[in-house]
Design an enzyme around this catalytic site. Structure first.
Site, mmCIF file in Angstrom:
data_model
loop_
_atom_site.group_PDB
_atom_site.id
_atom_site.type_symbol
_atom_site.label_atom_id
_atom_site.label_comp_id
_atom_site.label_asym_id
_atom_site.label_seq_id
_atom_site.Cartn_x
_atom_site.Cartn_y
_atom_site.Cartn_z
ATOM 1 N N SER A 17 3.976 8.203 3.197
ATOM 2 C CA SER A 17 4.597 8.409 4.504
ATOM 3 C C SER A 17 5.695 9.473 4.434
ATOM 4 C CB SER A 17 5.176 7.090 5.019
ATOM 5 O OG SER A 17 4.170 6.110 5.081
HETATM 6 N N1 SAM Z 1 3.932 2.943 2.008
HETATM 7 C C1 SAM Z 1 3.042 3.896 1.447
HETATM 8 C C2 SAM Z 1 3.721 4.936 0.626
HETATM 9 O O1 SAM Z 1 4.953 4.952 0.561
HETATM 10 O O2 SAM Z 1 3.009 5.704 -0.010
HETATM 11 C C3 SAM Z 1 2.182 4.532 2.494
HETATM 12 C C4 SAM Z 1 1.019 3.722 2.752
HETATM 13 S S1 SAM Z 1 -0.345 4.488 3.517
HETATM 14 C C5 SAM Z 1 0.323 5.197 4.954
HETATM 15 C C6 SAM Z 1 -1.132 2.989 4.081
HETATM 16 C C7 SAM Z 1 -1.761 2.186 2.973
HETATM 17 O O3 SAM Z 1 -2.206 0.959 3.542
HETATM 18 C C8 SAM Z 1 -2.979 2.826 2.359
HETATM 19 O O4 SAM Z 1 -2.802 2.957 0.979
HETATM 20 C C9 SAM Z 1 -4.108 1.864 2.682
HETATM 21 O O5 SAM Z 1 -5.099 1.766 1.680
HETATM 22 C C10 SAM Z 1 -3.345 0.570 2.843
HETATM 23 N N2 SAM Z 1 -4.044 -0.469 3.606
HETATM 24 C C11 SAM Z 1 -4.757 -0.352 4.749
HETATM 25 N N3 SAM Z 1 -5.225 -1.562 5.127
HETATM 26 C C12 SAM Z 1 -4.809 -2.449 4.203
HETATM 27 C C13 SAM Z 1 -4.972 -3.839 4.015
HETATM 28 N N4 SAM Z 1 -5.684 -4.599 4.866
HETATM 29 N N5 SAM Z 1 -4.391 -4.436 2.949
HETATM 30 C C14 SAM Z 1 -3.663 -3.713 2.059
HETATM 31 N N6 SAM Z 1 -3.491 -2.381 2.173
HETATM 32 C C15 SAM Z 1 -4.043 -1.750 3.223
#
Ligand code: SAM
Length: 217
Positions: free
Chosen positions: A61
């Site tokens: 992000s």
């Molecule tokens: N907070 C993160 C960072 O600092 O890098 C950014 C995260 S990214 C925008 C969103 C993440 O949510 C992705 O890695 C994706 O695989 C994960 N995600 C999506 N759906 C999910 C779920 N049901 N359970 C766990 N992770 C999930």
């Protein structure tokens, strides 16, 4: 490249100038080497005002969004926080400097493995990371003092509300795939939830077992 200088500039121009003044959040951002959470080729851009690709069609992000979501948790220290969507692990690492324990869930094993290696490299010992579907939360560790969701949900996820302690916030982007609103919901004494709209945002989707999360309320 002097990453410490780049990090300080990032905090001054992207965070403080946009009115995030919580000193503990600023200190946590200054302590967290964002360049370690992206591929080597992207390191020169690690402190830019943008989200960046981390592989698997996912992103780390934008620093401002990480700061704003962290500030929205209203942390005082000592909390147990649940994060859904570990991704690169950057948001997790920022939180780890502010709370007693971070529980974080990532559905993509390769991303989780990479994040875990950076946590080890940084000797972050207060992070519990698991690979799995975060849409069900982390029941056997609930209730939490705060929950942060770093992927966009179509509706407010009820599972997360159920796993909040009294007075604890849920910070979650909610809305359609191309545009969400960042919400802050807080469980009140009478079991209801206050609701505040923080800002427009755009996150990658929160994926449930059957696709884009479909078990909201
Ligand atoms: N907070 C993160 C960072 O600092 O890098 C950014 C995260 S990214 C925008 C969103 C993440 O949510 C992705 O890695 C994706 O695989 C994960 N995600 C999506 N759906 C999910 C779920 N049901 N359970 C766990 N992770 C999930």
């Amino acid at each position: 490249m002097d990453y410490a200088v780049a990090r300080r500039r990032m905090v001054e121009s992207q965070i403080i100038r946009r009115s995030i003044t919580d000193q503990s959040v600023i200190d946590a951002l200054l302590k967290t080497p964002r360049h370690l959470f992206v591929d080597e080729g992207l390191r020169p851009h690690a402190y830019s005002d943008a989200s960046l690709p981390i592989g698997e069609k996912q992103t780390i992000s934008q620093p401002y969004m990480v700061a704003a979501m962290t500030a929205a948790l209203g942390l005082e220290g000592g909390e147990r926080i649940l994060e859904i969507g570990t991704g690169s692990g950057y948001q997790t690492a920022v939180l780890s400097h502010l709370v007693s324990r971070v529980y974080t869930i990532e559905r993509i094993a390769t991303l989780a493995g990479r994040a875990r290696r950076v946590f080890d490299q940084l000797s972050l010992t207060n992070v519990n990371l698991k690979v799995g579907d975060g849409t069900v939360g982390w029941k056997d560790q609930a209730p939490f003092d705060g929950i942060i969701v770093t992927a966009g949900a179509p509706e407010i996820p009820t599972e997360f509300l159920d796993q909040l302690d009294v007075g604890a916030p849920l910070v979650v982007p909610v809305g359609p795939l191309d545009q969400q609103i960042l919400l802050r919901l807080v469980r009140t004494e009478d079991g209801r939830f206050s609701r505040e709209e923080l800002m427009d945002c755009r996150f990658v989707p929160l994926i449930g077992e059957t696709g884009w999360m479909d078990n909201g309320c």
